[in-house]
Design an enzyme around this catalytic site. Structure first.
Site, PDB file in Angstrom:
ATOM      1  N   GLU A  63       0.845  -1.178   0.031  1.00 27.33           N
ATOM      2  CA  GLU A  63       0.105  -0.141   0.132  1.00 27.33           C
ATOM      3  C   GLU A  63       0.893   1.286  -0.017  1.00 27.33           C
ATOM      4  O   GLU A  63       0.677   2.382  -0.767  1.00 27.33           O
ATOM      5  CB  GLU A  63      -0.981   0.020   1.276  1.00 27.33           C
ATOM      6  CG  GLU A  63      -1.852   1.286   1.310  1.00 27.33           C
ATOM      7  CD  GLU A  63      -2.345   1.339   2.654  1.00 27.33           C
ATOM      8  OE1 GLU A  63      -2.631   2.570   3.127  1.00 27.33           O
ATOM      9  OE2 GLU A  63      -2.365   0.389   3.495  1.00 27.33           O
ATOM     10  N   ASP A  67       0.915   3.782  -3.094  1.00 28.27           N
ATOM     11  CA  ASP A  67       0.591   5.182  -2.789  1.00 28.27           C
ATOM     12  C   ASP A  67       1.669   6.071  -3.693  1.00 28.27           C
ATOM     13  O   ASP A  67       1.149   7.036  -4.374  1.00 28.27           O
ATOM     14  CB  ASP A  67       0.482   5.446  -1.295  1.00 28.27           C
ATOM     15  CG  ASP A  67       0.092   6.998  -1.106  1.00 28.27           C
ATOM     16  OD1 ASP A  67      -0.958   7.462  -1.477  1.00 28.27           O
ATOM     17  OD2 ASP A  67       0.805   7.579  -0.489  1.00 28.27           O
ATOM     18  N   ASN A 132      -7.149   1.515   0.131  1.00 26.69           N
ATOM     19  CA  ASN A 132      -6.036   0.640   0.454  1.00 26.69           C
ATOM     20  C   ASN A 132      -5.678  -0.398  -0.217  1.00 26.69           C
ATOM     21  O   ASN A 132      -4.458  -0.435  -0.669  1.00 26.69           O
ATOM     22  CB  ASN A 132      -5.800   0.350   2.201  1.00 26.69           C
ATOM     23  CG  ASN A 132      -6.085   1.677   2.824  1.00 26.69           C
ATOM     24  OD1 ASN A 132      -5.727   2.920   2.498  1.00 26.69           O
ATOM     25  ND2 ASN A 132      -6.358   1.383   4.329  1.00 26.69           N
ATOM     26  N   GLU A 135      -4.569   0.667  -3.889  1.00 25.27           N
ATOM     27  CA  GLU A 135      -3.287   1.120  -3.602  1.00 25.27           C
ATOM     28  C   GLU A 135      -2.082   0.095  -3.531  1.00 25.27           C
ATOM     29  O   GLU A 135      -1.123   0.052  -4.279  1.00 25.27           O
ATOM     30  CB  GLU A 135      -2.844   2.188  -2.575  1.00 25.27           C
ATOM     31  CG  GLU A 135      -3.693   3.491  -2.550  1.00 25.27           C
ATOM     32  CD  GLU A 135      -3.249   4.314  -1.309  1.00 25.27           C
ATOM     33  OE1 GLU A 135      -3.526   5.656  -1.650  1.00 25.27           O
ATOM     34  OE2 GLU A 135      -3.097   3.880  -0.338  1.00 25.27           O
TER      35      GLU A 135
END
Length: 352
Positions: A63, A67, A132, A135
């Protein structure tokens, strides 16, 4: 155990993996090369699984990676799509595309939530779980196929099917209004503190503001207008409120201190009654003298003594030193005085 049962058990993992491959192909537009990355991307921390070395095995690290990659890929797409637009517009558009709310809805629409492994039967209790996981999926794509594959995935599979970039870009999200609504609902004092105003190399004004909640410093924002700067500061402050419980605790601690001070009882109200004693107190010696004189004054003369004194003039300005009211006792005669008087009387008779 029958042979058919053994064969079915052997086939089951392969069947599940085949179903995962098929589902991922529908989402990604390609088949994974290393399926393990994607399995980990779909593994929520609540299942508490560990690898052979005893370390937690979940999607948190992917994650983090996804991101960063997503910010770069979407930033490039927005930069290329809107030529000539200012930095503020580009930043705002990218922020809308990669926001937790947008990614969460996108993951649900793509069916990513159905593949997510979680200790709970439903992930609806946490609106961030799907976002989440999205990502983390981007992080898995980067490790499996590289940055170009991430860029192509977002352009073709996301923007081409689920998101209209122009609608997102020109949709006004009033973060300041949302922050104001939150503060009013929680009875928290909100202030936008202007930090500075300057001009860029082209002479355009740039404003900087900071959010203050009960005197606690929130996030800062800059922009080519006060509205833009306050919007950015409000947005970042809202994100901080969601991610940092300590920030909320500090705000409500300051609020408690303020309300405690406001609820403290006021000091005693001053008395409005005024003492109406305009008589000048005399010293004891003068007071006793005045009483003694009143006792020795005949009743007929008291009316005169009680009258107010006449105005002072040059003729009577020494009245304070007038001793006429004092009586003088006769001087007592000594023995020599008596003999002298007797001799004088006898001498007078002899001459007569």
């Amino acid at each position: 155990m029958k042979l058919n049962d053994i064969i079915d058990r052997i086939k089951l993992p392969f069947r599940k993996e085949k179903e995962l491959f098929s589902s991922l192909y529908g989402i990604l537009g390609f088949y994974p090369r290393n399926i393990e990355y994607y399995k980990q991307a779909l593994m929520h921390k609540s299942i508490k699984k560990r690898n052979d070395k005893g370390k937690p095995l979940n999607n948190e690290r992917l994650e983090f990676l996804g991101d960063a990659i997503l910010d770069a890929a979407v930033g490039y797409i927005v930069y290329r799509h809107y030529e000539g637009k200012r930095e503020g517009f580009l930043t705002n558009t990218r922020s809308k595309l990669v926001s937790r709310d947008t990614l969460g809805k996108l993951a649900v629409e793509m069916g990513l939530g159905n593949l997510l492994l979680s200790a709970s039967h439903s992930t609806s209790h946490n609106s961030y779980v799907e976002g989440n996981a999205f990502e983390a999926l981007v992080g898995a794509i980067y490790l499996d196929r590289g940055y170009e594959a991430c860029l192509a995935f977002f352009e073709k599979q996301v923007l081409g099917k689920y998101i209209d970039i122009d609608k997102v870009a020109f949709k006004e999200v009033n973060f300041k209004s949302k922050l104001l609504e939150w503060s009013q609902k929680n009875r928290v004092r909100l202030e936008f503190k202007m930090l500075k105003q300057k001009t860029d190399e082209n002479g355009s004004p740039i404003f900087s503001f900071q959010v203050m909640l009960e005197g606690v410093e929130g996030e800062k924002g800059s922009g080519y207008s006060k509205k833009e700067a306050q919007q950015q500061a409000s947005k970042d402050t809202l994100q901080r409120l969601k991610r940092e419980p300590q920030f909320i605790d500090a705000i409500f601690a300051a609020k408690t201190e303020r309300t405690k001070m406001e609820e403290m009882p006021a000091m005693a109200v001053p008395d409005t009654e005024q003492e109406e004693n305009f008589i000048i107190e005399q010293d004891d010696s003068r007071k006793e003298e005045r009483e003694r004189r009143n006792e020795n004054t005949p009743a007929s003369d008291k009316s005169r003594t009680s009258a107010p004194p006449h105005p002072r003039t040059p003729e009577n300005q020494d009245d304070d030193f007038d001793l006429s009211d004092l009586s003088v006792k006769p001087k007592e005669k000594t023995r020599e005085d008596i003999i002298a008087e007797a001799e004088a009387a006898a001498f007078a008779e002899a001459e007569g």
